[in-house]
Design a protein around this motif. Structure first.
Motif, mmCIF file in Angstrom:
data_model
loop_
_atom_site.group_PDB
_atom_site.id
_atom_site.type_symbol
_atom_site.label_atom_id
_atom_site.label_comp_id
_atom_site.label_asym_id
_atom_site.label_seq_id
_atom_site.Cartn_x
_atom_site.Cartn_y
_atom_site.Cartn_z
ATOM 1 N N LEU A 1 -33.146 17.681 79.777
ATOM 2 C CA LEU A 1 -33.824 17.880 78.502
ATOM 3 C C LEU A 1 -35.291 18.173 78.794
ATOM 4 C CD1 LEU A 1 -33.011 17.688 75.478
ATOM 5 C CD2 LEU A 1 -33.852 15.324 75.516
ATOM 6 N N ALA A 2 -35.783 19.314 78.343
ATOM 7 C CA ALA A 2 -37.160 19.711 78.666
ATOM 8 C C ALA A 2 -37.848 20.314 77.450
ATOM 9 C CB ALA A 2 -37.162 20.716 79.816
ATOM 10 N N LEU A 3 -39.128 19.989 77.305
ATOM 11 C CA LEU A 3 -39.920 20.547 76.211
ATOM 12 C C LEU A 3 -40.718 21.735 76.736
ATOM 13 C CD1 LEU A 3 -40.750 20.200 73.218
ATOM 14 C CD2 LEU A 3 -42.714 18.877 74.036
ATOM 15 N N ALA A 4 -40.407 22.913 76.216
ATOM 16 C CA ALA A 4 -41.062 24.149 76.663
ATOM 17 C C ALA A 4 -42.266 24.449 75.789
ATOM 18 C CB ALA A 4 -40.073 25.310 76.615
ATOM 19 N N ILE B 1 -42.106 31.055 88.568
ATOM 20 C CA ILE B 1 -41.159 29.962 88.409
ATOM 21 C C ILE B 1 -41.331 29.374 87.013
ATOM 22 C CG2 ILE B 1 -41.030 29.331 90.850
ATOM 23 C CD1 ILE B 1 -42.966 27.039 90.235
ATOM 24 N N ILE B 2 -40.242 28.843 86.480
ATOM 25 C CA ILE B 2 -40.292 28.134 85.204
ATOM 26 C C ILE B 2 -40.365 26.656 85.544
ATOM 27 C CG2 ILE B 2 -39.077 27.610 83.064
ATOM 28 C CD1 ILE B 2 -37.714 30.372 83.341
ATOM 29 N N GLU B 3 -41.510 26.053 85.280
ATOM 30 C CA GLU B 3 -41.722 24.662 85.693
ATOM 31 C C GLU B 3 -42.259 23.844 84.528
ATOM 32 O OE1 GLU B 3 -43.291 23.010 89.783
ATOM 33 O OE2 GLU B 3 -45.004 23.573 88.523
ATOM 34 N N TYR B 4 -41.605 22.707 84.298
ATOM 35 C CA TYR B 4 -42.032 21.804 83.234
ATOM 36 C C TYR B 4 -42.771 20.619 83.842
ATOM 37 C CZ TYR B 4 -38.402 24.362 80.662
ATOM 38 O OH TYR B 4 -37.631 25.345 80.096
ATOM 39 N N PRO B 5 -43.821 20.122 83.184
ATOM 40 C CA PRO B 5 -44.458 18.891 83.656
ATOM 41 C C PRO B 5 -43.434 17.752 83.672
ATOM 42 C CG PRO B 5 -45.806 19.977 81.993
ATOM 43 C CD PRO B 5 -44.498 20.689 82.001
ATOM 44 N N LEU C 1 -42.558 15.995 80.509
ATOM 45 C CA LEU C 1 -41.832 16.733 79.467
ATOM 46 C C LEU C 1 -40.422 17.098 79.907
ATOM 47 C CD1 LEU C 1 -44.649 19.168 78.251
ATOM 48 C CD2 LEU C 1 -44.104 16.872 77.428
ATOM 49 N N GLU C 2 -39.963 16.513 80.997
ATOM 50 C CA GLU C 2 -38.650 16.857 81.549
ATOM 51 C C GLU C 2 -37.873 15.570 81.845
ATOM 52 O OE1 GLU C 2 -37.622 20.026 84.892
ATOM 53 O OE2 GLU C 2 -38.349 18.144 85.751
ATOM 54 N N TRP C 3 -36.635 15.519 81.386
ATOM 55 C CA TRP C 3 -35.777 14.352 81.614
ATOM 56 C C TRP C 3 -34.466 14.830 82.228
ATOM 57 C CZ3 TRP C 3 -33.606 10.642 77.247
ATOM 58 C CH2 TRP C 3 -32.917 9.586 77.849
#
Length: 217
Positions: free
Chosen positions: A116-119, A132-136, A139-141
């Motif tokens: 689960l990630a908030l973009a 690259i698509i990288e989430y902090p 903000l990523e579970w």
């Protein structure tokens, strides 16, 4: 990842998402949807993305059912809209792993699900610079099968990362199924009350019950 290219923001895209979320709760994204709705640097909304593989992940399905209750709560609280919302609107979406979406998963370096990630728009800048698509991390579970999760737990997490205070509101289907279960149990107890009374009078039942309580306590 040459096929993934950021695009210009379009207010009509947001209107389309608002309409779809109101009816679907969790919008299923294709790769083209991801590019159109997520890879827009100046968009006025955030996208909560559920990465999943429902055909080979049983707890992915369970989590999605719980996530729908959270999405319903956000719709009822109008958190998918910009009007009257002090925070950034949140759109709920899911990315199913398949041949079409594989490039998105690869660009995100995702080799397992569910996630689960908030973009936020900042991921577009990261992609432009580093491809690259990288989430902090905040903000990523990456949800494991051992994690405790239900609609309440998911709502608590999502409220935290979106800075919201949405209260849980169950869908009509969830309420109906809960009532059916309760009435079903009561019906069984009513029809078998005489047999249950006989069982409860057995000495062995009380002995076993006492031992179980002693072990648990």
């Amino acid at each position: 990842f040459s096929l993934i290219k950021p695009v210009a923001a379009d207010s009509k895209n947001f209107q389309d998402l608002q309409s779809r979320m109101a009816s679907e709760l969790i919008i299923e994204f294709s790769k083209s949807d991801f590019i159109k709705y997520v890879m827009t640097e100046s968009r006025e909304y955030d996208v909560l993305i559920y990465y999943t593989l429902t055909s080979k992940c049983t707890h992915c399905v369970t989590i999605e059912d719980e996530l729908k209750e959270v999405a319903y709560s956000y719709v009822q609280s109008k958190k998918h809209l910009s009007e009257g919302n002090p925070n950034r609107p949140v759109i709920f979406a899911k990315m199913e792993y398949n041949s079409d979406n594989a490039e998105i998963f690869a660009a995100s370096d995702y080799t397992s699900v569910p996630i689960l990630a908030l973009a936020k728009p900042s991921i577009v800048k990261k992609f432009i610079s580093d491809k690259i698509i990288e989430y902090p991390d905040s903000l990523e579970w990456k949800i494991s099968s051992q994690d405790f999760f239900d609609a309440g737990k998911l709502l608590e997490h999502i409220n935290k990362i979106t800075n919201s205070d949405v209260e849980l509101k169950y869908t009509f289907y969830r309420i109906m199924m809960g009532n059916i279960l309760i009435f079903g149990v009561l019906a069984v107890l009513f029809f078998f009350k005489d047999h249950i009374a006989e069982v409860l009078q057995l000495r062995i039942v009380w002995i076993v019950g006492t031992v179980i309580i002693y072990i648990l306590c």
